[in-house]
Design an enzyme around this catalytic site. Structure first.
Site, short mmCIF file in Angstrom:
data_model
loop_
_atom_site.label_atom_id
_atom_site.label_comp_id
_atom_site.label_asym_id
_atom_site.label_seq_id
_atom_site.Cartn_x
_atom_site.Cartn_y
_atom_site.Cartn_z
N ASN A 61 -26.72 19.26 14.15
CA ASN A 61 -25.65 20.00 13.47
C ASN A 61 -24.45 20.16 14.39
O ASN A 61 -24.57 20.26 15.61
CB ASN A 61 -26.14 21.34 12.93
CG ASN A 61 -26.70 22.28 13.98
OD1 ASN A 61 -27.46 21.87 14.86
ND2 ASN A 61 -26.35 23.55 13.88
N CYS A 72 -24.35 19.17 8.90
CA CYS A 72 -25.78 19.41 9.12
C CYS A 72 -26.41 18.24 9.87
O CYS A 72 -25.90 17.12 9.83
CB CYS A 72 -26.50 19.58 7.78
SG CYS A 72 -26.00 21.04 6.85
N GLU A 74 -29.17 16.65 9.19
CA GLU A 74 -29.63 15.61 8.27
C GLU A 74 -28.48 14.69 7.86
O GLU A 74 -28.64 13.47 7.80
CB GLU A 74 -30.26 16.25 7.01
CG GLU A 74 -31.47 17.12 7.29
CD GLU A 74 -31.13 18.58 7.58
OE1 GLU A 74 -32.03 19.42 7.40
OE2 GLU A 74 -29.99 18.90 7.96
N CYS A 105 -31.05 22.31 3.80
CA CYS A 105 -30.27 23.08 2.82
C CYS A 105 -30.19 22.29 1.51
O CYS A 105 -30.56 21.12 1.45
CB CYS A 105 -28.88 23.38 3.37
SG CYS A 105 -27.78 21.94 3.47
N CYS A 108 -28.21 19.00 1.74
CA CYS A 108 -28.93 17.94 2.47
C CYS A 108 -30.12 17.42 1.67
O CYS A 108 -30.48 16.26 1.78
CB CYS A 108 -29.36 18.44 3.84
SG CYS A 108 -27.96 18.52 4.99
#
Length: 151
Positions: A61, A72, A74, A105, A108
């Site tokens: 992140n 993020c 991901e 989240c 993501c």
């Protein structure tokens, strides 16, 4: 003569991936997590993706003082995968310093579903050794997909 793909930061070549085969995906996520830029939340997250081609792609992140303009882990790993020329995810690991494993989240989850089949495994881990495994489809039931846009 075959043209070599350019090396993309955050990604590995097939040779490098074979050399790192003894390192787990969660360990790769833990290593990249240390590079996270999280001066505002101090909540560092790392993500490692193995593509269907067998290549490793990592992301962490990156926060920005202008919330919510950060990225993020991901999303960073997916961007590294795409930049390297791979397009499909075979396996995912995400790690954070949290009392319990942290799932991706909502945004993501949608991003992962764009590049992974519903049965792709995702390991969510803590820096203290906790882990939970699930599949992408379980994280985002009823996902929005390109099929919804077909006429």
């Amino acid at each position: 003569m075959a043209r070599a793909r350019p090396h993309t930061p955050g990604s590995t070549t097939p040779k490098e991936a074979r050399q790192m085969a003894e390192t787990t995906l969660t360990e790769h996520a833990a290593r990249v997590r240390l590079n996270a830029h999280a001066p505002y939340s101090n909540f560092k997250v790392g993500c490692a993706i193995r593509s269907v081609e067998g290549n490793l792609h990592v992301g962490c992140n990156v926060e920005n003082v202008a919330y919510p303009e950060g990225t993020c882990a991901e999303a960073g790993a997916i961007a590294a995968m795409i930049a390297a020329g791979d397009t499909r995810i075979a396996e995912i690991a995400v790690i954070a310093d949290s009392p319990t494993p942290v799932p991706p989240c909502g945004g993501c989850r949608q991003k992962l579903a764009e590049f992974a089949e519903a049965d792709v495994n995702i390991t969510m881990a803590t820096t203290e050794g906790g882990a939970q495994e699930t599949q992408v489809g379980a994280l985002l039931p009823g996902q929005f997909s390109a099929a919804h846009m077909a006429k």
